[in-house]
Design a protein around this motif. Structure first.
Motif, PDB file in Angstrom:
ATOM      1  N   PHE A   3     -26.869 -25.313 -69.140  1.00 17.20           N
ATOM      2  CA  PHE A   3     -28.175 -26.028 -69.823  1.00 17.20           C
ATOM      3  C   PHE A   3     -29.269 -24.504 -71.024  1.00 17.20           C
ATOM      4  O   PHE A   3     -29.593 -25.648 -72.205  1.00 17.20           O
ATOM      5  N   GLU A   4     -29.924 -24.204 -70.391  1.00 15.15           N
ATOM      6  CA  GLU A   4     -30.349 -22.640 -71.250  1.00 15.15           C
ATOM      7  C   GLU A   4     -29.838 -22.515 -72.806  1.00 15.15           C
ATOM      8  O   GLU A   4     -30.773 -22.394 -74.047  1.00 15.15           O
ATOM      9  N   VAL A   5     -28.803 -22.280 -72.413  1.00 14.23           N
ATOM     10  CA  VAL A   5     -28.035 -21.533 -73.304  1.00 14.23           C
ATOM     11  C   VAL A   5     -27.488 -22.382 -74.558  1.00 14.23           C
ATOM     12  O   VAL A   5     -28.083 -22.563 -76.187  1.00 14.23           O
ATOM     13  N   GLY A   6     -27.577 -24.158 -74.244  1.00 15.28           N
ATOM     14  CA  GLY A   6     -27.328 -24.686 -75.225  1.00 15.28           C
ATOM     15  C   GLY A   6     -28.821 -25.032 -75.918  1.00 15.28           C
ATOM     16  O   GLY A   6     -29.081 -25.706 -77.222  1.00 15.28           O
ATOM     17  N   LYS A   7     -30.048 -25.194 -75.165  1.00 17.59           N
ATOM     18  CA  LYS A   7     -30.942 -24.728 -76.031  1.00 17.59           C
ATOM     19  C   LYS A   7     -31.462 -23.899 -76.774  1.00 17.59           C
ATOM     20  O   LYS A   7     -32.129 -24.444 -77.372  1.00 17.59           O
ATOM     21  N   SER A   8     -31.314 -23.089 -76.659  1.00 18.63           N
ATOM     22  CA  SER A   8     -31.115 -21.706 -76.974  1.00 18.63           C
ATOM     23  C   SER A   8     -30.575 -22.053 -78.905  1.00 18.63           C
ATOM     24  O   SER A   8     -30.680 -21.945 -79.667  1.00 18.63           O
ATOM     25  N   ALA A   9     -28.857 -23.026 -78.593  1.00 14.04           N
ATOM     26  CA  ALA A   9     -28.767 -23.405 -80.035  1.00 14.04           C
ATOM     27  C   ALA A   9     -29.981 -24.730 -80.244  1.00 14.04           C
ATOM     28  O   ALA A   9     -29.336 -23.952 -81.797  1.00 14.04           O
ATOM     29  N   ASP A  10     -30.282 -25.529 -79.711  1.00 20.60           N
ATOM     30  CA  ASP A  10     -30.532 -25.804 -80.281  1.00 20.60           C
ATOM     31  C   ASP A  10     -32.623 -25.531 -80.828  1.00 20.60           C
ATOM     32  O   ASP A  10     -32.646 -26.126 -82.019  1.00 20.60           O
TER      33      ASP A  10
ATOM     34  N   GLY B 251     -26.948 -21.998 -84.663  1.00 21.91           N
ATOM     35  CA  GLY B 251     -27.007 -22.322 -83.755  1.00 21.91           C
ATOM     36  C   GLY B 251     -24.913 -22.849 -82.895  1.00 21.91           C
ATOM     37  O   GLY B 251     -25.442 -22.883 -82.185  1.00 21.91           O
ATOM     38  N   ASP B 252     -24.748 -23.418 -84.167  1.00 21.27           N
ATOM     39  CA  ASP B 252     -23.277 -23.692 -84.376  1.00 21.27           C
ATOM     40  C   ASP B 252     -22.686 -21.901 -83.261  1.00 21.27           C
ATOM     41  O   ASP B 252     -21.495 -22.870 -82.786  1.00 21.27           O
ATOM     42  N   ALA B 253     -23.164 -21.432 -83.866  1.00 19.30           N
ATOM     43  CA  ALA B 253     -21.763 -19.891 -82.851  1.00 19.30           C
ATOM     44  C   ALA B 253     -22.328 -19.489 -81.575  1.00 19.30           C
ATOM     45  O   ALA B 253     -21.548 -19.330 -81.422  1.00 19.30           O
ATOM     46  N   ILE B 254     -23.536 -20.141 -81.498  1.00 20.25           N
ATOM     47  CA  ILE B 254     -23.985 -19.563 -80.155  1.00 20.25           C
ATOM     48  C   ILE B 254     -23.228 -21.153 -79.012  1.00 20.25           C
ATOM     49  O   ILE B 254     -23.000 -20.792 -77.993  1.00 20.25           O
ATOM     50  N   THR B 255     -23.004 -22.553 -79.684  1.00 13.07           N
ATOM     51  CA  THR B 255     -21.946 -23.577 -79.215  1.00 13.07           C
ATOM     52  C   THR B 255     -20.725 -23.116 -78.781  1.00 13.07           C
ATOM     53  O   THR B 255     -21.053 -23.323 -77.498  1.00 13.07           O
ATOM     54  N   ALA B 256     -20.856 -22.282 -79.834  1.00 13.25           N
ATOM     55  CA  ALA B 256     -19.446 -22.253 -79.699  1.00 13.25           C
ATOM     56  C   ALA B 256     -19.234 -21.203 -78.208  1.00 13.25           C
ATOM     57  O   ALA B 256     -17.582 -20.714 -77.565  1.00 13.25           O
ATOM     58  N   LYS B 257     -19.869 -20.094 -78.148  1.00 11.56           N
ATOM     59  CA  LYS B 257     -19.876 -19.725 -76.794  1.00 11.56           C
ATOM     60  C   LYS B 257     -20.779 -19.542 -75.431  1.00 11.56           C
ATOM     61  O   LYS B 257     -20.996 -18.934 -74.916  1.00 11.56           O
ATOM     62  N   ARG B 258     -20.659 -21.262 -75.703  1.00 15.16           N
ATOM     63  CA  ARG B 258     -21.388 -21.642 -74.913  1.00 15.16           C
ATOM     64  C   ARG B 258     -21.760 -21.008 -72.949  1.00 15.16           C
ATOM     65  O   ARG B 258     -21.996 -20.873 -71.921  1.00 15.16           O
ATOM     66  N   GLN B 259     -19.949 -21.177 -73.512  1.00 11.27           N
ATOM     67  CA  GLN B 259     -19.803 -21.240 -71.870  1.00 11.27           C
ATOM     68  C   GLN B 259     -19.649 -19.794 -70.926  1.00 11.27           C
ATOM     69  O   GLN B 259     -20.285 -19.333 -70.247  1.00 11.27           O
ATOM     70  N   GLU B 260     -19.412 -18.752 -72.213  1.00 10.09           N
ATOM     71  CA  GLU B 260     -19.377 -17.339 -72.211  1.00 10.09           C
ATOM     72  C   GLU B 260     -20.759 -16.729 -71.864  1.00 10.09           C
ATOM     73  O   GLU B 260     -20.891 -15.864 -71.186  1.00 10.09           O
ATOM     74  N   LEU B 261     -21.758 -17.290 -72.792  1.00 11.40           N
ATOM     75  CA  LEU B 261     -23.179 -16.870 -72.695  1.00 11.40           C
ATOM     76  C   LEU B 261     -23.685 -17.356 -71.606  1.00 11.40           C
ATOM     77  O   LEU B 261     -24.412 -16.652 -70.174  1.00 11.40           O
ATOM     78  N   ALA B 262     -23.349 -18.711 -70.736  1.00 11.48           N
ATOM     79  CA  ALA B 262     -23.992 -19.139 -69.571  1.00 11.48           C
ATOM     80  C   ALA B 262     -23.007 -18.046 -68.048  1.00 11.48           C
ATOM     81  O   ALA B 262     -24.172 -17.833 -67.928  1.00 11.48           O
TER      82      ALA B 262
END
Length: 481
Positions: A102-109, A75-86
């Protein structure tokens, strides 16, 4: 992210497939080439299954607490790449950046939720008739999970299976939709940043009827998770016969606007349900039943909401709706609108492909009045930015129209009468009934799925419901003398 066609992640390594084919990937925004994708052979899928089978026995022996820590790191790793993934999600899928973020944030959650819930995956002790017996139950992972996912939420929907599946001790072989496989690769890269052991998560890109069919039918996989169309779901159910299956399939409402509804609130929520993600949501508000007493007033509010949508390049600030994802869904949306109009409906907003768009995949946010029950749009899932309004005169007629549909996923009802609301909750033939809110309302821990007798799937995703579904419940008996 440059893989040059090596888009399969198998046993901890990126690789191509000499038996497959490499094709350019195009953005729905402007049809530009954005990467290369390997359309793999069945052999790549077989290799991925073998890697998952080899890795799973070790993963299931990892303590629940350690698996939970890994999920939290993911979850933390996805958050670190949230902008890139979005940004990649917007480019490849076509949704506005704000929705992608928003979607990428929910995936980290989703990974963090799985980390929390798996620590409370408790069994039971069962009283027995025999006084010398003690009986207990506990959960074990099923083994190797085959996961097949769609293109409309290509980051969060996979997490609905991958997070609880991994937390429970399963290994995963995942086939994403071809049109959004680049962002699937980026998600896998983020997950691997959390040091998941090799072979626990494997990705195979390519055609669903090739690699998807292989992973669901191969005896090397023990269970199946699928989100997608009804037609594909039925094929998978047959090909995976005998395996535990979670099937989250299509939906077609309805949304019901009663004569005592707060129309401003109802129109705002329903328009959101119709136009978010360009209507490409299985819980979208795409079959709207409106009481005759408020029909014209509600229709006017919906038309105003449609005209307020800003259609355009989803990478630009201020744009609130981008293109449809692919030619197939664009063709279906146009056909459904055309059929409704041919049967007497009127497009009071939108209704066509706009001129001068960046690609042929942009469709205007549309409101249809005078929709008849025999229209295709009333019986089939449109999956586009279309709000078709049907009229009814009584609760009994609304129930009749609601039941006259093969889908049973999510419905919404707008009323200020609590007794009436509870009656609709009881009577609506859907797995979820949202009162005075968009049909798209859902949170990650809430059970999500269809009802028996309809074509919207079997089982539930969401929170502990997916977690327990992705486990075997084992019973142990002891004799005490």
């Amino acid at each position: 992210m440059a893989h040059n066609g090596e888009t399969n992640f198998i046993g901890g390594h990126w690789r191509g497939d000499p038996q497959g084919e490499t094709r350019p990937q195009h953005s729905p925004i402007d049809e530009s080439a954005i990467g290369l994708l390997c359309w793999s052979s069945r052999q790549a899928a077989i290799d991925a299954i073998a890697a998952a089978r080899a890795a799973q026995p070790g993963w299931r022996k990892v303590s629940t607490w350690d698996r939970a820590r890994t999920m939290r790191r993911i979850g933390d790793a996805i958050t670190a790449k949230r902008q890139e993934l979005a940004r990649l999600l917007t480019l490849e899928q076509g949704k506005p950046y704000a929705e992608a973020y928003f979607e990428v944030g929910k995936s980290a959650d989703g990974f963090k939720l799985a980390a929390d819930l798996v620590k409370y995956l408790e069994g039971t002790t069962i009283p027995t008739e025999d006084p010398t017996k003690r009986v207990m139950t506990f959960y074990q992972p099923r083994g190797v999970y085959a996961v097949v996912t769609p293109w409309n939420f290509p980051v969060n929907i996979p997490v609905e299976y991958i997070a609880p599946g991994l937390a429970a001790g399963n290994s995963i072989v995942w086939t994403p939709a071809p049109t959004t496989s680049l962002v699937a690769m980026a998600l896998v890269e983020a997950i691997q940043d959390a040091d998941l052991p090799p072979g626990i998560l494997n990705l195979v890109t390519g055609a669903g009827n090739v690699v998807g069919d292989e992973i669901v039918s191969n005896p090397g996989t023990d269970a199946v998770g699928f989100t997608g169309s009804v037609a594909t779901g039925k094929i998978i159910s047959q090909r995976a016969a005998g395996k535990p299956q979670i099937m989250e399939l299509g939906g077609n409402g309805p949304v019901v606007i009663l004569d005592d509804a707060d129309l401003d609130r109802a129109a705002a929520a329903t328009a959101s349900g119709s136009f978010v993600n360009a209507g490409q949501v299985c819980s979208s508000s795409e079959r709207i039943l409106v009481h005759r007493k408020v029909y014209d007033a509600f229709a006017g509010r919906m038309a105003a909401a449609a005209r307020a949508v800003v259609l355009g390049d989803p990478r630009k600030e201020g744009v609130t709706m981008g293109p449809l994802n692919n030619e197939g869904v664009a063709r279906k949306v146009a056909e459904h609108v055309g059929d409704a109009v041919s049967r007497g409906a009127t497009a009071i907003a939108g209704g066509k492909f706009p001129k001068g768009a960046l690609s042929p995949l942009y469709f205007e946010p549309t409101v249809l009045t005078g929709v008849t029950r025999d229209a295709i749009i009333n019986s089939e899932e449109t999956f586009g930015p279309v709000a078709p309004l049907l009229v009814f005169d009584s609760d009994e007629e609304a129930f009749e129209i609601a039941r006259d549909n093969r889908y049973g996923l999510v419905s919404s009802v707008f009323t200020q009468d609590i007794d009436r609301a509870f009656r609709y909750v009881e009577e609506m033939p859907t797995g979820i009934v949202n009162i005075n809110d968009t049909s798209n309302y859902w949170e990650l821990h809430i059970p999500f799925g269809g009802v028996s007798g309809k074509d919207s799937g079997t089982g539930r995703v969401g929170g502990r419901h997916a977690l327990t579904a992705m486990c075997d419940l084992k019973t142990a008996t002891f004799t005490v003398r």
